[in-house]
Scaffold this motif. Structure first.
Motif, PDB file in Angstrom:
ATOM      1  N   GLN A  50       0.816  -1.217   0.000  1.00 39.07           N
ATOM      2  CA  GLN A  50       0.000   0.000   0.000  1.00 39.07           C
ATOM      3  C   GLN A  50       0.852   1.270   0.000  1.00 39.07           C
ATOM      4  O   GLN A  50       0.571   2.204  -0.732  1.00 39.07           O
ATOM      5  CB  GLN A  50      -0.957   0.014   1.195  1.00 39.07           C
ATOM      6  N   SER A  51       1.906   1.309   0.803  1.00 40.11           N
ATOM      7  CA  SER A  51       2.732   2.529   0.859  1.00 40.11           C
ATOM      8  C   SER A  51       3.457   2.753  -0.468  1.00 40.11           C
ATOM      9  O   SER A  51       3.589   3.894  -0.917  1.00 40.11           O
ATOM     10  CB  SER A  51       3.725   2.471   2.017  1.00 40.11           C
ATOM     11  N   ASP A  52       3.903   1.669  -1.123  1.00 44.04           N
ATOM     12  CA  ASP A  52       4.544   1.808  -2.436  1.00 44.04           C
ATOM     13  C   ASP A  52       3.553   2.341  -3.468  1.00 44.04           C
ATOM     14  O   ASP A  52       3.883   3.215  -4.263  1.00 44.04           O
ATOM     15  CB  ASP A  52       5.087   0.453  -2.914  1.00 44.04           C
ATOM     16  N   PHE A  53       2.332   1.796  -3.435  1.00 46.19           N
ATOM     17  CA  PHE A  53       1.307   2.263  -4.372  1.00 46.19           C
ATOM     18  C   PHE A  53       0.979   3.731  -4.120  1.00 46.19           C
ATOM     19  O   PHE A  53       0.904   4.526  -5.058  1.00 46.19           O
ATOM     20  CB  PHE A  53       0.036   1.415  -4.262  1.00 46.19           C
ATOM     21  N   ASP A  54       0.789   4.099  -2.858  1.00 39.35           N
ATOM     22  CA  ASP A  54       0.461   5.492  -2.520  1.00 39.35           C
ATOM     23  C   ASP A  54       1.566   6.441  -2.972  1.00 39.35           C
ATOM     24  O   ASP A  54       1.289   7.521  -3.503  1.00 39.35           O
ATOM     25  CB  ASP A  54       0.216   5.641  -1.020  1.00 39.35           C
ATOM     26  N   ARG A  55       2.813   6.046  -2.767  1.00 42.48           N
ATOM     27  CA  ARG A  55       3.945   6.879  -3.192  1.00 42.48           C
ATOM     28  C   ARG A  55       3.947   7.052  -4.714  1.00 42.48           C
ATOM     29  O   ARG A  55       4.115   8.159  -5.223  1.00 42.48           O
ATOM     30  CB  ARG A  55       5.259   6.241  -2.727  1.00 42.48           C
ATOM     31  N   MET A  56       3.715   5.946  -5.434  1.00 35.04           N
ATOM     32  CA  MET A  56       3.690   6.015  -6.892  1.00 35.04           C
ATOM     33  C   MET A  56       2.539   6.903  -7.368  1.00 35.04           C
ATOM     34  O   MET A  56       2.722   7.764  -8.230  1.00 35.04           O
ATOM     35  CB  MET A  56       3.546   4.622  -7.498  1.00 35.04           C
ATOM     36  N   ALA A  57       1.350   6.721  -6.788  1.00 38.20           N
ATOM     37  CA  ALA A  57       0.181   7.523  -7.191  1.00 38.20           C
ATOM     38  C   ALA A  57       0.422   9.000  -6.909  1.00 38.20           C
ATOM     39  O   ALA A  57       0.067   9.859  -7.723  1.00 38.20           O
ATOM     40  CB  ALA A  57      -1.061   7.034  -6.466  1.00 38.20           C
ATOM     41  N   THR A  58       1.054   9.306  -5.778  1.00 39.89           N
ATOM     42  CA  THR A  58       1.356  10.709  -5.447  1.00 39.89           C
ATOM     43  C   THR A  58       2.336  11.299  -6.440  1.00 39.89           C
ATOM     44  O   THR A  58       2.156  12.433  -6.907  1.00 39.89           O
ATOM     45  CB  THR A  58       1.927  10.795  -4.009  1.00 39.89           C
ATOM     46  N   ASN A  59       3.374  10.549  -6.777  1.00 46.48           N
ATOM     47  CA  ASN A  59       4.348  11.040  -7.756  1.00 46.48           C
ATOM     48  C   ASN A  59       3.691  11.310  -9.108  1.00 46.48           C
ATOM     49  O   ASN A  59       3.975  12.321  -9.757  1.00 46.48           O
ATOM     50  CB  ASN A  59       5.496  10.046  -7.911  1.00 46.48           C
TER      51      ASN A  59
END
Length: 175
Positions: A50-59
């Protein structure tokens, strides 16, 4: 082309194939698209991811800056395709782990079938990613162009105001 007798037999067999009937079978069947997550309706994100996905979506949102509903839909498709592409890459790496050499990978027919399927998913997802990115960039360029172009009403009003100022200054110079 199948014969009429074959078509009748196919229809009879299709009536027998009704899918899973037990609750366990239905539950297992409902999870088919989520086994690998590459064809699921929604992004399959494990709790540890989840944290990897959230970071990617934010970028992506910071870089693409979607502004309208359509742009946001395209952004969502881009993020989903990027996430699934990363999943394909991880799956390829996992599938090849344990193989000693490239020759062993090439000689393993079962592994080759898996890699071929992953390559098809990769191609489909890559096309989706690039198509949506191109559409988004086109929409954003069109929006920026429309924002920088003066509207005809505004131009006329600006010209009228400018003419009034010129007339007033010319009258004041004469007097």
């Amino acid at each position: 082309m199948s014969t009429p007798a074959q078509q009748i037999a196919n229809q009879a067999n299709a009536q027998k194939s009704t899918g899973p009937s037990t609750p366990e079978g239905k539950a297992r069947s409902a999870m088919n698209s989520q086994i690998h997550g590459l064809c699921a309706k929604h992004n399959v994100i494990g709790p540890e991811e989840q944290s990897d996905f959230d970071r990617m979506a934010t970028n992506y949102v910071l870089e693409l800056m979607p502004n309208s509903a359509v742009e946001h839909t395209l952004y969502t498709e881009i993020v989903g395709a990027a996430w699934r592409l990363a999943r394909v890459n991880r799956m390829e790496t996992e599938a090849c782990a344990g193989q000693g050499t490239y020759t062993e990978i090439l000689d393993d027919e079962v592994l080759q079938k898996k890699l071929d399927r992953l390559a098809r998913h990769h191609t489909r997802l890559e096309r989706t990613f690039h198509r949506c990115l191109k559409e988004l960039k086109t929409l954003q360029a069109q929006r920026r162009k429309e924002e920088t172009m003066p509207s005809p009403e505004r131009t006329t009003a600006d010209l009228d105001a400018q003419l009034r100022r010129l007339n007033e200054s010319a009258l004041s110079a004469i007097s």
